[in-house]
Design an enzyme around this catalytic site. Sequence first.
Site, short mmCIF file in Angstrom:
data_model
loop_
_atom_site.label_atom_id
_atom_site.label_comp_id
_atom_site.label_asym_id
_atom_site.label_seq_id
_atom_site.Cartn_x
_atom_site.Cartn_y
_atom_site.Cartn_z
N ALA A 34 0.87 -1.19 0.00
CA ALA A 34 0.00 0.00 0.00
C ALA A 34 0.90 1.24 0.00
O ALA A 34 0.79 2.12 0.86
CB ALA A 34 -0.97 0.00 1.19
N GLY A 38 5.78 8.28 1.37
CA GLY A 38 6.74 7.98 2.45
C GLY A 38 7.61 6.80 2.05
O GLY A 38 8.85 6.85 2.14
N HIS A 39 6.97 5.72 1.61
CA HIS A 39 7.74 4.54 1.17
C HIS A 39 8.64 4.90 -0.02
O HIS A 39 9.79 4.45 -0.11
CB HIS A 39 6.79 3.42 0.72
CG HIS A 39 5.86 2.91 1.77
ND1 HIS A 39 4.50 3.13 1.71
CD2 HIS A 39 6.07 2.20 2.88
CE1 HIS A 39 3.92 2.56 2.75
NE2 HIS A 39 4.84 1.99 3.49
N GLY A 149 11.71 4.34 7.96
CA GLY A 149 11.18 5.67 8.19
C GLY A 149 11.21 6.03 9.67
O GLY A 149 10.95 5.20 10.54
N MET A 186 2.14 10.62 6.33
CA MET A 186 1.58 9.64 5.40
C MET A 186 1.65 8.25 6.04
O MET A 186 2.61 7.91 6.72
CB MET A 186 2.36 9.65 4.10
CG MET A 186 2.12 10.92 3.34
SD MET A 186 2.68 10.79 1.67
CE MET A 186 2.36 12.46 1.13
N ARG A 189 -2.44 3.33 6.68
CA ARG A 189 -3.69 3.28 7.45
C ARG A 189 -4.58 4.50 7.18
O ARG A 189 -5.78 4.45 7.46
CB ARG A 189 -3.40 3.18 8.94
CG ARG A 189 -2.91 1.81 9.35
CD ARG A 189 -3.02 1.59 10.85
NE ARG A 189 -2.78 0.19 11.15
CZ ARG A 189 -1.58 -0.37 11.24
NH1 ARG A 189 -0.51 0.35 11.05
NH2 ARG A 189 -1.46 -1.66 11.51
P1 AMP Z 1 4.97 -0.05 6.53
O1 AMP Z 1 4.66 -0.47 5.13
O2 AMP Z 1 3.94 0.81 7.16
O3 AMP Z 1 5.43 -1.20 7.38
O4 AMP Z 1 6.24 0.90 6.41
C1 AMP Z 1 7.40 0.52 5.72
C2 AMP Z 1 8.47 1.54 5.95
O5 AMP Z 1 8.03 2.81 5.48
C3 AMP Z 1 8.83 1.72 7.43
O6 AMP Z 1 10.22 1.88 7.56
C4 AMP Z 1 8.08 2.97 7.79
O7 AMP Z 1 8.66 3.67 8.87
C5 AMP Z 1 8.23 3.76 6.50
N1 AMP Z 1 7.22 4.83 6.42
C6 AMP Z 1 5.89 4.69 6.63
N2 AMP Z 1 5.29 5.90 6.53
C7 AMP Z 1 6.28 6.80 6.26
C8 AMP Z 1 6.29 8.21 6.04
N3 AMP Z 1 5.18 8.95 6.09
N4 AMP Z 1 7.49 8.80 5.78
C9 AMP Z 1 8.62 8.07 5.73
N5 AMP Z 1 8.67 6.73 5.92
C10 AMP Z 1 7.51 6.11 6.18
#
Ligand code: AMP
Length: 283
Positions: A34, A38-39, A149, A186, A189
Amino acid sequence: MTAPILRSLAELRTKTNEWHRNGETIGVVPTMGALHEGHLSLAQAAKEGCDRVIVTIFVNPKQFNNPEDLANYPRTEHEDAKKLAPYGVDAIYVPDPHEVYPDGFSTTVSVAGLTDMMEGPFRPGHFEGVATVVAKLFLQTQADRAYFGEKDYQQLLVVRRMARDLNIPIEVIGCSTVREPSGLAMSSRNLLLSPEGLRVAERMNNVMRHVADGLATGKDFAPLAQEAKENLLQAGFSEIEYIDLRCAETLENLSKASKPARLFVTAWAGGVRLIDNIPVNPV
Ligand code: AMP
């Protein structure tokens, strides 16, 4: 061009062995899909810092303490691959579940101390799930650098400690949180928020900035936290799980901005649990 999607460890290793043979460095960006900006900022940082980049997408059942949260987690693999195309990512690793957790899988990686606070008590088993899957992804990808992140700041410190303690030869790099124009961090969720929930969620960053401004003038944290709690409830948040000021390195509680710190807030808006944190400079 979209990067190849690899689903088996054998396919992944064919690539990583070849890259390492050629003396190329490998960066990995672990995600649960998703993908949002940010990713994508992590993919970009990885591309700038490494010769080859692998983005992993795996919705890790072991890090969900709530089955409903796992069932509702957005899954958008096709769109994710398209979004990554402009970033020159070399492979997208979407492991089949048995590649991560084969039959009889019996090992858990647990990091003490850093996980005793904040997300730890609120999400039992979460950090064990994260540390276990991330250790596996580090070892499977054999990456030289990993990009995480600061949005999930506690997770970043837990992962860094895990890699250090287990002598996994990887550098864990933290990247700034990417935000919407409203200041909302971002998050995958956010897709679950109704328009009304989004309106509430957008207020969180303002409330946090107000606390940071107060800390910057030397004020004590306790009254600022109480005021922030009232402001969040007033803004429409239904529950505030914690508002903490902690040392940016050790996560010890602080009563003032006496050293480099982070302000952490976790609260519910429109049935969605939102977490955020911002840096606070020492005064
Ligand atoms: P997730 O898919 O939510 O497990 O996140 C994967 C990676 O993306 C993790 O290292 C998170 O910290 C990073 N991440 C999620 N949201 C953001 C954001 N808004 N800005 C920067 N990195 C992010």
